[in-house]
Scaffold this active site. Sequence first.
Site, PDB file in Angstrom:
ATOM      1  N   HIS A 180       0.856  -1.195   0.000  1.00 17.86           N
ATOM      2  CA  HIS A 180       0.000   0.000   0.000  1.00 17.86           C
ATOM      3  C   HIS A 180       0.889   1.241   0.000  1.00 17.86           C
ATOM      4  CE1 HIS A 180      -3.971   1.830   0.728  1.00 17.86           C
ATOM      5  NE2 HIS A 180      -3.343   2.701   1.500  1.00 17.86           N
TER       6      HIS A 180
ATOM      7  N   MET B 238       0.167  11.658  -0.621  1.00 15.75           N
ATOM      8  CA  MET B 238      -0.537  12.809  -0.027  1.00 15.75           C
ATOM      9  C   MET B 238       0.060  14.109  -0.565  1.00 15.75           C
ATOM     10  SD  MET B 238      -0.755  11.578   3.950  1.00 15.75           S
ATOM     11  CE  MET B 238      -0.822   9.843   4.368  1.00 15.75           C
TER      12      MET B 238
ATOM     13  N   HIS C 188      -2.704   4.557  -3.067  1.00 13.66           N
ATOM     14  CA  HIS C 188      -3.850   5.242  -2.447  1.00 13.66           C
ATOM     15  C   HIS C 188      -3.600   6.744  -2.553  1.00 13.66           C
ATOM     16  CE1 HIS C 188      -6.173   6.196   1.532  1.00 13.66           C
ATOM     17  NE2 HIS C 188      -6.773   6.678   0.465  1.00 13.66           N
TER      18      HIS C 188
ATOM     19  N   MET D 269     -12.206   4.349   4.737  1.00 13.94           N
ATOM     20  CA  MET D 269     -11.201   4.812   5.694  1.00 13.94           C
ATOM     21  C   MET D 269     -11.706   4.620   7.121  1.00 13.94           C
ATOM     22  SD  MET D 269      -8.522   5.817   4.024  1.00 13.94           S
ATOM     23  CE  MET D 269      -7.642   6.623   5.376  1.00 13.94           C
TER      24      MET D 269
END
Length: 219
Positions: A29, A33, A62, A133
């Site tokens: 993963h 950001m 992600h 989430m």
Amino acid sequence: MRITPSILNADLADLAGEVAKVPSSDMIHFDVMDNHFVPNLTLGLPVVESLRKHTTTPIDAHLMIEDADTWAPQYAEVGCESVTFHAEAAKAPIRLARELRKLGSRASMALKPATPIEPYADIITEFDMLLLMTVEPGFGGQSFLDSVLPKIRRTRELVKKTGQEIWIQVDGGVSVATIERAAEAGADVFVAGTAVYRAENPDQMINELRDLAISACAH
């Protein structure tokens, strides 16, 4: 039951070495950001592209970023097997999901804890995975939010009605203390960062988490 360790909690100076520590993982993963969509800045496209050359483990990107419609396809292009964008950041989620699939990636849509699944009920068949989430996105090491469990259950019911295999992933605070609750609620893909990379034996922890999730569903 798939365990996908988050490298956000690994030694970022040796990503290839950190991935090699967890051969039992189903995917790696990769948290992206941008300091706009979430209040933190992490790794981006060049790092993912570089890591792709050093591991055969599938990469699960992600994207906690704004302008997902522009950026997400680029992660598929550099070889990420799964690309997740946030519902809150996508202008055209169906078009984006179809573009990701066309590029050979699994398409996944993420929802923050307070974002309900119901407005998306009619389009979930456009996705290979839904990420719910279980913390507010932006930082590792947060505590699992039990308030998301009812949403996981409702999402599992919606997925069942479609008759399709759509994975339900949870991300945030997943550990030996919380994974069984998430699995019982209907999750089948688990992101674990702190729990894995702070364990004495990270790979052993992956197998332990998977076993707990499997046994929780067997009851």
